[in-house]
Design an enzyme around this catalytic site. Sequence first.
Site, PDB file in Angstrom:
ATOM      1  N   SER A 126       0.877  -1.187   0.000  1.00 31.09           N
ATOM      2  CA  SER A 126       0.000   0.000   0.000  1.00 31.09           C
ATOM      3  C   SER A 126       0.906   1.226   0.000  1.00 31.09           C
ATOM      4  CB  SER A 126      -0.829  -0.040   1.290  1.00 31.09           C
ATOM      5  OG  SER A 126      -1.467   1.182   1.524  1.00 31.09           O
ATOM      6  N   TYR A 154      -1.737  -0.833  10.642  1.00 34.47           N
ATOM      7  CA  TYR A 154      -1.881  -1.174   9.214  1.00 34.47           C
ATOM      8  C   TYR A 154      -0.605  -0.793   8.458  1.00 34.47           C
ATOM      9  CZ  TYR A 154      -3.881  -1.265   4.459  1.00 34.47           C
ATOM     10  OH  TYR A 154      -4.126  -1.535   3.128  1.00 34.47           O
TER      11      TYR A 154
HETATM   12  N1  LIG Z   1      -8.777  -0.395  -1.136  1.00 34.52           N
HETATM   13  C1  LIG Z   1      -7.737   0.362  -0.900  1.00 34.52           C
HETATM   14  O1  LIG Z   1      -7.857   1.604  -0.833  1.00 34.52           O
HETATM   15  C2  LIG Z   1      -6.378  -0.243  -0.712  1.00 34.52           C
HETATM   16  C3  LIG Z   1      -5.260   0.604  -0.675  1.00 34.52           C
HETATM   17  C4  LIG Z   1      -4.007   0.048  -0.491  1.00 34.52           C
HETATM   18  C5  LIG Z   1      -3.849  -1.313  -0.355  1.00 34.52           C
HETATM   19  N2  LIG Z   1      -4.954  -2.116  -0.376  1.00 34.52           N
HETATM   20  C6  LIG Z   1      -4.741  -3.557  -0.189  1.00 34.52           C
HETATM   21  O2  LIG Z   1      -5.237  -4.252  -1.318  1.00 34.52           O
HETATM   22  C7  LIG Z   1      -5.765  -5.526  -0.943  1.00 34.52           C
HETATM   23  C8  LIG Z   1      -7.193  -5.671  -1.456  1.00 34.52           C
HETATM   24  O3  LIG Z   1      -7.957  -4.601  -0.958  1.00 34.52           O
HETATM   25  P1  LIG Z   1      -9.508  -4.398  -1.321  1.00 34.52           P
HETATM   26  O4  LIG Z   1      -9.800  -2.979  -1.063  1.00 34.52           O
HETATM   27  O5  LIG Z   1      -9.779  -4.982  -2.640  1.00 34.52           O
HETATM   28  O6  LIG Z   1     -10.173  -5.276  -0.159  1.00 34.52           O
HETATM   29  P2  LIG Z   1     -11.698  -5.756  -0.004  1.00 34.52           P
HETATM   30  O7  LIG Z   1     -12.086  -5.482   1.415  1.00 34.52           O
HETATM   31  O8  LIG Z   1     -12.562  -5.225  -1.079  1.00 34.52           O
HETATM   32  O9  LIG Z   1     -11.559  -7.330  -0.213  1.00 34.52           O
HETATM   33  C9  LIG Z   1     -10.746  -8.088   0.633  1.00 34.52           C
HETATM   34  C10 LIG Z   1     -11.158  -9.543   0.514  1.00 34.52           C
HETATM   35  O10 LIG Z   1     -10.287 -10.290   1.390  1.00 34.52           O
HETATM   36  C11 LIG Z   1     -11.084 -11.276   2.032  1.00 34.52           C
HETATM   37  N3  LIG Z   1     -10.452 -11.687   3.300  1.00 34.52           N
HETATM   38  C12 LIG Z   1     -10.340 -10.961   4.428  1.00 34.52           C
HETATM   39  N4  LIG Z   1      -9.785 -11.714   5.388  1.00 34.52           N
HETATM   40  C13 LIG Z   1      -9.534 -12.922   4.859  1.00 34.52           C
HETATM   41  C14 LIG Z   1      -8.993 -14.135   5.375  1.00 34.52           C
HETATM   42  N5  LIG Z   1      -8.591 -14.233   6.652  1.00 34.52           N
HETATM   43  N6  LIG Z   1      -8.883 -15.197   4.546  1.00 34.52           N
HETATM   44  C15 LIG Z   1      -9.300 -15.112   3.247  1.00 34.52           C
HETATM   45  N7  LIG Z   1      -9.844 -14.000   2.725  1.00 34.52           N
HETATM   46  C16 LIG Z   1      -9.963 -12.928   3.524  1.00 34.52           C
HETATM   47  C17 LIG Z   1     -12.427 -10.582   2.277  1.00 34.52           C
HETATM   48  O11 LIG Z   1     -13.451 -11.521   2.530  1.00 34.52           O
HETATM   49  C18 LIG Z   1     -12.601  -9.809   0.973  1.00 34.52           C
HETATM   50  O12 LIG Z   1     -13.304 -10.563   0.007  1.00 34.52           O
HETATM   51  C19 LIG Z   1      -5.648  -5.569   0.577  1.00 34.52           C
HETATM   52  O13 LIG Z   1      -4.479  -6.266   0.928  1.00 34.52           O
HETATM   53  C20 LIG Z   1      -5.526  -4.121   0.973  1.00 34.52           C
HETATM   54  O14 LIG Z   1      -4.850  -3.948   2.203  1.00 34.52           O
HETATM   55  C21 LIG Z   1      -6.200  -1.618  -0.563  1.00 34.52           C
END
Ligand SMILES: NC(=O)c1ccc[n+]([C@@H]2O[C@H](COP(=O)([O-])OP(=O)(O)OC[C@H]3O[C@@H](n4cnc5c(N)ncnc54)[C@H](O)[C@@H]3O)[C@@H](O)[C@H]2O)c1
Length: 305
Positions: free
Chosen positions: A178, A191
Amino acid sequence: MDIAEVVNIVFEFLWTILKVNYEILRGVCKTILPNEPKDVKDDVVLITGAGHGMGREMALRFARLGAIVVCVDINAAGNEETARMIRQEKGKAHTYQCDVTDRAAVMQLKEKVSREVGDVAILVNNAGIMPARPVLEQNEKEIRLMNDVNVNANIWMIQAFLPNMMARNYGHIVAMSSMAGLMGIRNLVPYCGSKYAVRGIMESLAVELRDDPRGLTGIKLTTIFPYIVDTGLCKHPRIRFQKLMKVLDAGEAADMIVDAVRREIVEMTLPPELHYMNRFIFRLLPFQAACTWNDFFNTGVDAQD
Ligand SMILES: NC(=O)c1ccc[n+]([C@@H]2O[C@H](COP(=O)([O-])OP(=O)(O)OC[C@H]3O[C@@H](n4cnc5c(N)ncnc54)[C@H](O)[C@@H]3O)[C@@H](O)[C@H]2O)c1
């Protein structure tokens, strides 16, 4: 030290300078002229957190490219919905419900996937969670869970799937860090720690693979550093200059991630311009000067309820 040893070190030093310059040149050329996107048709692509957000969108895109997508999520309903969307487009998808924090479950997942689908060529460690509150308001349970999902699960998945990649000298591991893995952000103390850790895991894995005597050049690594992607994960983003620091939707982000993977780009920020902002403004400046720029940009994440 005798004269022969001194001469040896001098030659080794000059040779190192030559090699360093060659690698700098190669890096610049790769940035200007990245690899052609590789073909992923019939490759098995396993994505954790495929039931929502960027994971789902990546799954759809890999399937459109002819890959066999293995959707893994703790949320069975979301995961099945992703697979249904893929199959509706005539793509190939398999679903596995798995809590990636559970190492034993991850090892079972690996056995099942290799038996039922085949060798995983691309592993996308995407699942992540993000509690956003001042550090003193975050409780032990949520901090431990977050580290289990964001950090330890990456390691369990690597331990499960890397051996087969090593045996074949073929594979690609993708991690979701991130912008919070490149700079400190208020309300995200644990985080940020977890996303810095993801970066550390990938960087040290690269070193370990590079030093492996088997010459594992067929295993590629990509780390993604998104800013804010509109998936609902980040509840209260704060952005002063919306045009400059654009919030991407999950589809746009997935387009860029899949492209980066296919071109075997090692590190990629989303949007890509932030790479230079981070590298040449924040990393080079003294901490207080960087904070002063941050005050001006006034961007971050406000506390959730
Ligand atoms: N959305 C953002 O703004 C953003 C920014 C920087 C980094 N990220 C990173 O990108 C990645 C994806 O983010 P997103 O926004 O698409 O997330 P999201 O919340 O839309 O989806 C995350 C998915 O992970 C699954 N999950 C959570 N815990 C789990 C577990 N223990 N086992 C299996 N599955 C599990 C959830 O059920 C969900 O379907 C993450 O690692 C997040 O930290 C996101």
